[in-house]
Design a protein around this motif. Structure first.
Motif, mmCIF file in Angstrom:
data_model
loop_
_atom_site.group_PDB
_atom_site.id
_atom_site.type_symbol
_atom_site.label_atom_id
_atom_site.label_comp_id
_atom_site.label_asym_id
_atom_site.label_seq_id
_atom_site.Cartn_x
_atom_site.Cartn_y
_atom_site.Cartn_z
ATOM 1 N N TYR A 77 -16.502 6.765 -92.721
ATOM 2 C CA TYR A 77 -17.452 6.640 -93.825
ATOM 3 C C TYR A 77 -16.992 7.461 -95.029
ATOM 4 O O TYR A 77 -16.319 8.488 -94.880
ATOM 5 N N GLN A 98 -17.288 -2.578 -93.961
ATOM 6 C CA GLN A 98 -18.425 -3.503 -93.947
ATOM 7 C C GLN A 98 -19.768 -2.784 -93.830
ATOM 8 O O GLN A 98 -20.825 -3.386 -94.065
ATOM 9 N N GLU A 99 -19.743 -1.495 -93.485
ATOM 10 C CA GLU A 99 -20.987 -0.746 -93.311
ATOM 11 C C GLU A 99 -21.673 -0.518 -94.664
ATOM 12 O O GLU A 99 -21.021 -0.264 -95.676
ATOM 13 N N TRP A 100 -23.007 -0.551 -94.661
ATOM 14 C CA TRP A 100 -23.783 -0.393 -95.893
ATOM 15 C C TRP A 100 -23.472 0.923 -96.591
ATOM 16 O O TRP A 100 -23.391 0.979 -97.820
ATOM 17 N N ARG A 140 -20.612 0.831 -99.150
ATOM 18 C CA ARG A 140 -20.650 -0.287 -100.097
ATOM 19 C C ARG A 140 -19.956 0.027 -101.423
ATOM 20 O O ARG A 140 -19.509 -0.884 -102.120
#
Length: 238
Positions: free
Chosen positions: A158, A195-197, A200
């Motif tokens: 992340y 692809q994780e919110w 973004r």
């Protein structure tokens, strides 16, 4: 015999629930001499166990920083909460901890086997908190005026786990401003879950950090080789 030295937590920067930067300031004297890439053992007294629990952490600050050790620590929560990291994440600034003098062999090669100076570029590849020793390397080499080409590649799941993104991007910007003959540094990061919110906003490299080392389909060179402009080999890269 282990000698526990007293210290306080002088600074905490919580990056996310389970990731934070800590500064550990010795109660007496300065931070002792150490080599970039070494680790310090941190200890916390756990009353329920009646003893001091210790764990080793790579030092992110350079040897020139004599006021504190800087550490990037992840709170181990699974499969069971970490005995020491749970205690560390419960700490507040100015609370007590212990430390044992730095040691370790994961240090910079300054000479080739022949005895000649090692002037090859340094490619430093780390994932998650594994970036810590490379931050120490980079800040140390800058402080001593090294002319070696330095490339830091960091991978994380992340964006908020790119713990030293601003610092390293600043070091690259300084390299661009001053010129590579003065300070030759580049930093690239990769996110493995684009692809994780929460990711973004990310528009940079994607995939695990090792994808910097593999050519993309239809390409002859890896992203790292595209960056440096030549094939990576033991003769030109350490």
């Amino acid at each position: 015999m282990v000698v526990d030295n007293k210290a306080v937590v002088s600074y905490i920067n919580v990056l996310k629930e389970d990731l934070a930067i800590f500064r550990i300031k010795p109660n007496e004297g300065q931070v002792p001499d150490f080599k970039p890439g070494q680790f310090v053992t941190l200890g916390v007294n756990v009353p329920s166990e009646g003893k001091v629990i210790r764990r080793a952490y790579s030092i992110a600050s350079p040897p020139q920083q004599k006021k504190y050790f800087e550490l990037i620590i992840r709170w181990v929560k699974k499969p069971v909460p970490g005995r020491l990291t749970t205690q560390i994440f419960d700490k507040k600034e100015r609370e007590d901890v212990f430390w044992v003098k730095p040691t370790g062999i994961f240090t910079i090669n300054e000479k080739l086997p022949s005895g000649d100076p090692d002037n090859r570029r340094l490619v430093l590849i780390g994932g998650g908190t594994g970036l810590a020793p490379f931050v120490s390397y980079s800040l140390h080499l800058k402080a001593v005026g090294s002319k070696r080409e330095i490339i830091v590649l960091h991978g994380a799941s992340y964006v908020d786990e790119l713990s030293y993104r601003d610092l390293l991007a600043g070091l690259e910007e300084e390299s661009l401003d001053k010129g590579k003959d003065v300070w030759n540094f580049r930093y690239r990061a990769s996110i493995s879950r684009p692809q994780e919110w929460f990711n973004r906003s990310w528009s940079g490299h994607t995939g695990r950090v090792e994808t910097f080392l593999r050519p993309k389909p239809g390409m002859d060179k890896s992203p790292l080789e595209e960056l440096v402009g030549e094939t990576i080999s033991p003769e030109n890269t350490s």
